[in-house]
Design a protein around this motif. Sequence first.
Motif, PDB file in Angstrom:
ATOM      1  N   LEU A 335       0.832  -1.209   0.000  1.00  0.00           N
ATOM      2  CA  LEU A 335       0.000   0.000   0.000  1.00  0.00           C
ATOM      3  C   LEU A 335       0.865   1.258   0.000  1.00  0.00           C
ATOM      4  O   LEU A 335       0.570   2.232  -0.696  1.00  0.00           O
ATOM      5  CB  LEU A 335      -0.929  -0.014   1.212  1.00  0.00           C
ATOM      6  CG  LEU A 335      -1.985   1.090   1.288  1.00  0.00           C
ATOM      7  CD1 LEU A 335      -2.858   1.116   0.036  1.00  0.00           C
ATOM      8  CD2 LEU A 335      -2.846   0.913   2.533  1.00  0.00           C
ATOM      9  N   LYS A 336       1.945   1.221   0.771  1.00  0.00           N
ATOM     10  CA  LYS A 336       2.849   2.373   0.811  1.00  0.00           C
ATOM     11  C   LYS A 336       3.533   2.606  -0.533  1.00  0.00           C
ATOM     12  O   LYS A 336       3.770   3.759  -0.927  1.00  0.00           O
ATOM     13  CB  LYS A 336       3.914   2.167   1.891  1.00  0.00           C
ATOM     14  CG  LYS A 336       3.407   2.342   3.308  1.00  0.00           C
ATOM     15  CD  LYS A 336       4.537   2.138   4.312  1.00  0.00           C
ATOM     16  CE  LYS A 336       4.046   2.301   5.733  1.00  0.00           C
ATOM     17  NZ  LYS A 336       5.135   2.066   6.731  1.00  0.00           N
ATOM     18  N   SER A 337       3.855   1.543  -1.226  1.00  0.00           N
ATOM     19  CA  SER A 337       4.588   1.667  -2.492  1.00  0.00           C
ATOM     20  C   SER A 337       3.671   1.782  -3.706  1.00  0.00           C
ATOM     21  O   SER A 337       4.161   1.961  -4.832  1.00  0.00           O
ATOM     22  CB  SER A 337       5.522   0.468  -2.672  1.00  0.00           C
ATOM     23  OG  SER A 337       4.778  -0.740  -2.710  1.00  0.00           O
ATOM     24  N   ALA A 338       2.364   1.656  -3.493  1.00  0.00           N
ATOM     25  CA  ALA A 338       1.414   1.725  -4.607  1.00  0.00           C
ATOM     26  C   ALA A 338       1.512   3.080  -5.306  1.00  0.00           C
ATOM     27  O   ALA A 338       1.530   4.128  -4.661  1.00  0.00           O
ATOM     28  CB  ALA A 338      -0.002   1.481  -4.105  1.00  0.00           C
ATOM     29  N   LYS A 339       1.544   3.054  -6.636  1.00  0.00           N
ATOM     30  CA  LYS A 339       1.689   4.291  -7.411  1.00  0.00           C
ATOM     31  C   LYS A 339       0.389   4.758  -8.044  1.00  0.00           C
ATOM     32  O   LYS A 339       0.260   5.923  -8.426  1.00  0.00           O
ATOM     33  CB  LYS A 339       2.754   4.086  -8.499  1.00  0.00           C
ATOM     34  CG  LYS A 339       4.145   3.805  -7.941  1.00  0.00           C
ATOM     35  CD  LYS A 339       5.163   3.609  -9.055  1.00  0.00           C
ATOM     36  CE  LYS A 339       6.546   3.337  -8.483  1.00  0.00           C
ATOM     37  NZ  LYS A 339       7.561   3.132  -9.559  1.00  0.00           N
ATOM     38  N   THR A 340      -0.561   3.867  -8.182  1.00  0.00           N
ATOM     39  CA  THR A 340      -1.842   4.244  -8.780  1.00  0.00           C
ATOM     40  C   THR A 340      -2.971   3.947  -7.806  1.00  0.00           C
ATOM     41  O   THR A 340      -2.819   3.149  -6.876  1.00  0.00           O
ATOM     42  CB  THR A 340      -2.097   3.459 -10.082  1.00  0.00           C
ATOM     43  OG1 THR A 340      -2.261   2.064  -9.766  1.00  0.00           O
ATOM     44  CG2 THR A 340      -0.936   3.639 -11.051  1.00  0.00           C
ATOM     45  N   GLN A 341      -4.116   4.565  -8.042  1.00  0.00           N
ATOM     46  CA  GLN A 341      -5.274   4.334  -7.187  1.00  0.00           C
ATOM     47  C   GLN A 341      -5.748   2.891  -7.292  1.00  0.00           C
ATOM     48  O   GLN A 341      -6.202   2.308  -6.301  1.00  0.00           O
ATOM     49  CB  GLN A 341      -6.414   5.294  -7.564  1.00  0.00           C
ATOM     50  CG  GLN A 341      -7.598   5.259  -6.600  1.00  0.00           C
ATOM     51  CD  GLN A 341      -7.195   5.612  -5.187  1.00  0.00           C
ATOM     52  OE1 GLN A 341      -6.496   6.583  -4.943  1.00  0.00           O
ATOM     53  NE2 GLN A 341      -7.640   4.809  -4.227  1.00  0.00           N
ATOM     54  N   LYS A 342      -5.630   2.306  -8.472  1.00  0.00           N
ATOM     55  CA  LYS A 342      -6.043   0.911  -8.645  1.00  0.00           C
ATOM     56  C   LYS A 342      -5.192  -0.013  -7.784  1.00  0.00           C
ATOM     57  O   LYS A 342      -5.702  -0.955  -7.159  1.00  0.00           O
ATOM     58  CB  LYS A 342      -5.938   0.495 -10.116  1.00  0.00           C
ATOM     59  CG  LYS A 342      -6.451  -0.937 -10.365  1.00  0.00           C
ATOM     60  CD  LYS A 342      -6.283  -1.334 -11.813  1.00  0.00           C
ATOM     61  CE  LYS A 342      -6.844  -2.742 -12.044  1.00  0.00           C
ATOM     62  NZ  LYS A 342      -6.222  -3.763 -11.161  1.00  0.00           N
ATOM     63  N   GLU A 343      -3.898   0.246  -7.750  1.00  0.00           N
ATOM     64  CA  GLU A 343      -3.014  -0.570  -6.926  1.00  0.00           C
ATOM     65  C   GLU A 343      -3.392  -0.442  -5.447  1.00  0.00           C
ATOM     66  O   GLU A 343      -3.390  -1.430  -4.701  1.00  0.00           O
ATOM     67  CB  GLU A 343      -1.554  -0.151  -7.135  1.00  0.00           C
ATOM     68  CG  GLU A 343      -0.995  -0.529  -8.502  1.00  0.00           C
ATOM     69  CD  GLU A 343       0.424  -0.031  -8.698  1.00  0.00           C
ATOM     70  OE1 GLU A 343       0.854   0.846  -7.912  1.00  0.00           O
ATOM     71  OE2 GLU A 343       1.101  -0.502  -9.623  1.00  0.00           O
TER      72      GLU A 343
END
Length: 430
Positions: A335-343
């Motif tokens: 979650l911390k490394s997610a770059k897009t809203q979908k991720e």
Amino acid sequence: MSDEWQTYRDDTRTPCKYGRNCYQRNPQHHSSFKHPPKNLKRKNENYRPNKKRYKLTASPRKDVNDTNKDLDHRDTQGDIGSVDQKTRSNEDNASTSKTDLDKGSCDDNIVIKFPEILLYHDKSDHNLFKELFLVEMPEDFFKFYKCLEELESFEKVLSSVNLELIGPYDLLLGKLPILDNKDLYLVHWRFFYDPPEFQAILKKNGKSEYHIGYFRDHPDKPPQFLASCDSSKDCSITPMAKNIFATIYLYLQNEKNTSPFMSIACQKLMDKVKKWAENHGYPLEKYDMKERQAKIQTKTFHGAGIVVPYNKRTQLGYRNLVETDGNLKKMFSKLKSAKTQKEKDDVLSDLQPVITYANIAVDECDFGTGLEAGINLFCSGIRELEASALSSLQAAYSLLKRDEFAKILQAHLKYRRKGPNLSVLSINEK
């Protein structure tokens, strides 16, 4: 309508979430929740709920009365659910505070309007500690301050060993201003990862986020121990000793061994602390973690653990989360490394069952599970999880009669900040 069904409808108890498929065998569960008659067929036998992807949000909820009406309607359709009204009330409080979280949480640029002329609290009034910080300070807290007053310029002496008094000690120092917003006292020197159970009273000088404080399991009971935490690194809370004299002595020993330029100053203060401890009957012993391990139900992410009432015979009070700590940490990392809203949505969807089953556990009197889930979400430090942390912890604290912790948490998340200077006076003025 059959007599059995009418009896079920007239029953004022909360409907069980699992309806006819309830797996619970605990008598206390069956006395607390109502279950539909098993000899009645569902009106829609082929009904299957659609699988959905969930987001962890604190969207507005219906009024409790409206919800109960919906449940009664669902009972006739065979899709049974339950609502614990006290828990739902706490979740509603979390929902209403979501706006505040969005405005202030994790924001280093929070601004507060202070009075043009600051007046300060009477440092001789010890009743103010409970009023302002919602907890009583233990005897050794005051004893240590009286011992410090024997020294000339004791703040300089502490500074020479890289320490300063903070938090509730500011009241004794005459440095705590009179403010209309009482929530600000609850976040005075409350570091980013400090849960409501942890109250900072000392820190290293300068830009360090290393701090020492009291750890309580219950707001109305004495602290269990003093511990250290460095919020610049992580959320880990490390128990040190049962009283402040032993805690300072252990800190000075470590500083003496690791900081040769302060070794002389550390030894001088160590001698003083040892003499004070002997005069007042405080042992200079390190905290024994074996004693703690025998009390706690689980460590939680901060490592200090949680203690809740637990009945070994009925196994009521706590059950394990549906995910291991290792898996949860992996989800938080994604979650911390997610770059897009979908991720982000994908991870939040994977986390939803953890929260859902923790809420079910709370409904079934395993309050410690909700406490563990909330603490872990809080310790993640992720903004998207704060509303869920608040919801879980408010419910658990309320049912465990630890309402003061819920108030502290709500204030903390509203004004949550990072950094080494967490004095209320460091909040930028408009």
